[in-house]
Design a protein around this motif. Structure first.
Motif, PDB file in Angstrom:
ATOM      1  N   ALA A  48      21.891 -55.800   7.647  1.00 38.97           N
ATOM      2  CA  ALA A  48      22.671 -57.044   7.572  1.00 38.97           C
ATOM      3  C   ALA A  48      23.423 -57.131   6.247  1.00 38.97           C
ATOM      4  O   ALA A  48      24.589 -57.551   6.201  1.00 38.97           O
ATOM      5  CB  ALA A  48      21.745 -58.249   7.752  1.00 38.97           C
ATOM      6  N   ARG A  49      22.766 -56.740   5.155  1.00 40.82           N
ATOM      7  CA  ARG A  49      23.455 -56.766   3.860  1.00 40.82           C
ATOM      8  C   ARG A  49      24.621 -55.780   3.840  1.00 40.82           C
ATOM      9  O   ARG A  49      25.677 -56.061   3.259  1.00 40.82           O
ATOM     10  CB  ARG A  49      22.462 -56.422   2.750  1.00 40.82           C
ATOM     11  CG  ARG A  49      21.399 -57.493   2.527  1.00 40.82           C
ATOM     12  CD  ARG A  49      20.631 -57.225   1.247  1.00 40.82           C
ATOM     13  NE  ARG A  49      19.498 -58.132   1.111  1.00 40.82           N
ATOM     14  CZ  ARG A  49      18.253 -57.833   1.455  1.00 40.82           C
ATOM     15  NH1 ARG A  49      17.989 -56.622   1.957  1.00 40.82           N
ATOM     16  NH2 ARG A  49      17.282 -58.709   1.307  1.00 40.82           N
ATOM     17  N   LEU A  50      24.433 -54.619   4.445  1.00 48.71           N
ATOM     18  CA  LEU A  50      25.535 -53.651   4.508  1.00 48.71           C
ATOM     19  C   LEU A  50      26.719 -54.207   5.290  1.00 48.71           C
ATOM     20  O   LEU A  50      27.880 -54.071   4.887  1.00 48.71           O
ATOM     21  CB  LEU A  50      25.051 -52.344   5.142  1.00 48.71           C
ATOM     22  CG  LEU A  50      24.079 -51.500   4.311  1.00 48.71           C
ATOM     23  CD1 LEU A  50      23.615 -50.295   5.116  1.00 48.71           C
ATOM     24  CD2 LEU A  50      24.741 -51.036   3.026  1.00 48.71           C
ATOM     25  N   TYR A  51      26.450 -54.834   6.447  1.00 46.52           N
ATOM     26  CA  TYR A  51      27.535 -55.418   7.235  1.00 46.52           C
ATOM     27  C   TYR A  51      28.222 -56.532   6.464  1.00 46.52           C
ATOM     28  O   TYR A  51      29.460 -56.659   6.486  1.00 46.52           O
ATOM     29  CB  TYR A  51      27.000 -55.971   8.555  1.00 46.52           C
ATOM     30  CG  TYR A  51      26.451 -54.919   9.494  1.00 46.52           C
ATOM     31  CD1 TYR A  51      26.943 -53.619   9.470  1.00 46.52           C
ATOM     32  CD2 TYR A  51      25.437 -55.219  10.405  1.00 46.52           C
ATOM     33  CE1 TYR A  51      26.437 -52.647  10.317  1.00 46.52           C
ATOM     34  CE2 TYR A  51      24.924 -54.258  11.258  1.00 46.52           C
ATOM     35  CZ  TYR A  51      25.432 -52.978  11.214  1.00 46.52           C
ATOM     36  OH  TYR A  51      24.933 -52.022  12.056  1.00 46.52           O
ATOM     37  N   ALA A  52      27.421 -57.359   5.774  1.00 48.26           N
ATOM     38  CA  ALA A  52      28.011 -58.466   5.017  1.00 48.26           C
ATOM     39  C   ALA A  52      28.862 -57.951   3.864  1.00 48.26           C
ATOM     40  O   ALA A  52      29.939 -58.482   3.582  1.00 48.26           O
ATOM     41  CB  ALA A  52      26.908 -59.389   4.505  1.00 48.26           C
ATOM     42  N   ARG A  53      28.366 -56.907   3.177  1.00 46.73           N
ATOM     43  CA  ARG A  53      29.134 -56.360   2.062  1.00 46.73           C
ATOM     44  C   ARG A  53      30.438 -55.730   2.553  1.00 46.73           C
ATOM     45  O   ARG A  53      31.475 -55.833   1.895  1.00 46.73           O
ATOM     46  CB  ARG A  53      28.292 -55.319   1.340  1.00 46.73           C
ATOM     47  CG  ARG A  53      28.954 -54.746   0.098  1.00 46.73           C
ATOM     48  CD  ARG A  53      28.055 -53.706  -0.551  1.00 46.73           C
ATOM     49  NE  ARG A  53      26.754 -54.288  -0.908  1.00 46.73           N
ATOM     50  CZ  ARG A  53      25.718 -53.570  -1.362  1.00 46.73           C
ATOM     51  NH1 ARG A  53      25.844 -52.243  -1.468  1.00 46.73           N
ATOM     52  NH2 ARG A  53      24.589 -54.156  -1.672  1.00 46.73           N
ATOM     53  N   ALA A  54      30.402 -55.062   3.697  1.00 47.51           N
ATOM     54  CA  ALA A  54      31.606 -54.429   4.232  1.00 47.51           C
ATOM     55  C   ALA A  54      32.504 -55.413   4.967  1.00 47.51           C
ATOM     56  O   ALA A  54      33.618 -55.037   5.359  1.00 47.51           O
ATOM     57  CB  ALA A  54      31.216 -53.293   5.174  1.00 47.51           C
TER      58      ALA A  54
END
Length: 401
Positions: free
Chosen positions: A307-313
């Motif tokens: 989820a953090r990866l998707y939010a950062r991207a």
């Protein structure tokens, strides 16, 4: 007291072993770097020698490559002609001294006019292979280059017996004859062969790169012309100038001569500074850390990390796809559909079960693409609402008495 010493030695031994292993690893790393440097240097030296051979291979009498001239030399020796290969003008002059010999000479830009004329005068015959304007002007009374001939074979067209016996050839470079110079093989704007014969001395000019190299010697009358021009006497001195063979004062300037005096020390200083920086800042590996395997990672940690990866991207479409995939799987189980059911089939089954519009349900489960975080949150709520409605429709709650 007696039993404490062995215990202390045994305790110190495991601690010292990782340090020795680390030192051995560091030493092995530096040895590997040194080996790689030596290998790169060796490969560079081999490539440099190969390129140098390729540059000297054209018309080289000892080269069997396509541009070499070993085939001509072998034919001359089969006809009883002695062939002497000279790699510098001093050796060539000594081989011609007092001999009735033929000098075979490519273009020699590193020699002075006097040295070129002296070599040619020392031979009974001189055969110039691919001469340039200066050599033609010096030895053939003002002759000059005239470009290249045509691709069609040309006949001798002159009274030179050597050319008439050889027959037709396909000209390479062609030349314009000077005063008193016989010209053979007319092609294009010039002639492929020039001959100046005074009876006691003869000079010929021909494009040996096109006619006398190994790959083209068997074509047309090339071999016959080469033997006729070079084999008139019992000895042939083939002068092939080597690297640095010159009589000019000083020779060509080197790179060190062209650069200021401070450049070389600066380069050395930069190299030393680079090596010191690599040693100083280079990563040093410590001893290996033992880790018990397998490692168990909680599912919540994996989900939060993704989820953090998707939010950062800011990849809202990918995040929406993950939400829809999970919702479709749960809806398929609620509706009793098999694992092979497609997303469209699940959406249509849910719409029929709820008596909703199929396009609206497909928009929630398939078609709509969220453009930002707010749209993604709204889609999540609609998916949750759709899923709850299907659950209520499939498993309605029973009222207890």
């Amino acid at each position: 007291m007696t039993s404490a010493a062995p215990s202390a030695a045994g305790a110190a031994s495991p601690a010292a072993s990782p340090e020795r292993s680390a030192r051995r690893r560091r030493l092995g790393g530096w040895i590997a770097i040194a080996v790689v440097v030596l290998l790169v240097g060796g490969v560079g030296a081999v490539l440099a020698s190969v390129s140098q051979w390729a540059e000297r291979g054209a018309l080289d009498p000892e080269s069997a490559g396509p541009d070499g001239a070993m085939a001509v030399v072998n034919i001359l020796r089969e006809h009883g002609v002695e062939v002497v290969v000279a790699r510098d003008h001093t050796t060539a002059r000594a081989a011609l001294d007092g001999q009735s010999a033929t000098l075979v000479m490519p273009d020699t830009p590193a020699l002075s006019d006097e040295a070129v004329a002296g070599l040619a005068d020392g031979a009974r015959d001189a055969v110039l292979l691919a001469p340039r304007a200066r050599t033609l002007r010096l030895l053939l009374h003002g002759s000059s280059p005239a470009g290249y001939g045509t691709a069609a074979p040309s006949s001798p067209g002159c009274d030179v017996a050597d050319a008439r016996r050889a027959g037709a050839i396909v000209a390479g470079a062609v030349y314009r004859p000077g005063d008193g110079v016989a010209a053979c093989y007319p092609s294009g704007d010039g002639h492929a062969l020039l001959v100046h014969d005074t009876g006691a001395h003869r000079v010929s000019a021909v494009d040996g790169r096109a006619l006398f190299v190994n790959e083209s010697l068997a074509d047309d009358g090339n071999a016959a012309l080469a033997i006729n021009l070079m084999g008139r006497h019992g000895r042939v001195v083939w002068y092939m100038p080597g690297v640095g063979d010159t009589d000019l004062a000083g020779g060509a300037p080197t790179l060190g001569d062209l650069t200021p005096p401070w450049v070389s020390p600066a380069i050395v200083l930069l190299l030393v500074a680079g090596i010191a920086a690599a040693v100083w800042r280079g990563r040093r590996f410590g001893p290996l850390v033992a880790e018990r395997l397998p490692v168990t990672v909680r599912a919540s940690e994996t989900t939060e990390g993704r989820a953090r990866l998707y939010a950062r991207a800011r990849d809202t479409v990918h995040a929406a796809d993950q939400l829809r995939i999970a919702a479709l799987a749960r809806l398929a189980r609620l509706l009793g559909l098999g694992p092979a059911a497609s997303a469209a089939e699940i959406a249509d089954a849910a719409a029929d079960r709820l008596a909703w519009d199929r396009r609206a349900v497909r928009g929630i489960l398939i078609d709509e693409l969220p453009a930002n975080d707010a749209a993604l949150v709204a889609l999540r709520d609609r998916l949750r609402h759709l899923e709850e409605a299907v659950r209520q429709a499939v498993r309605p709650e029973r009222n207890t008495p």
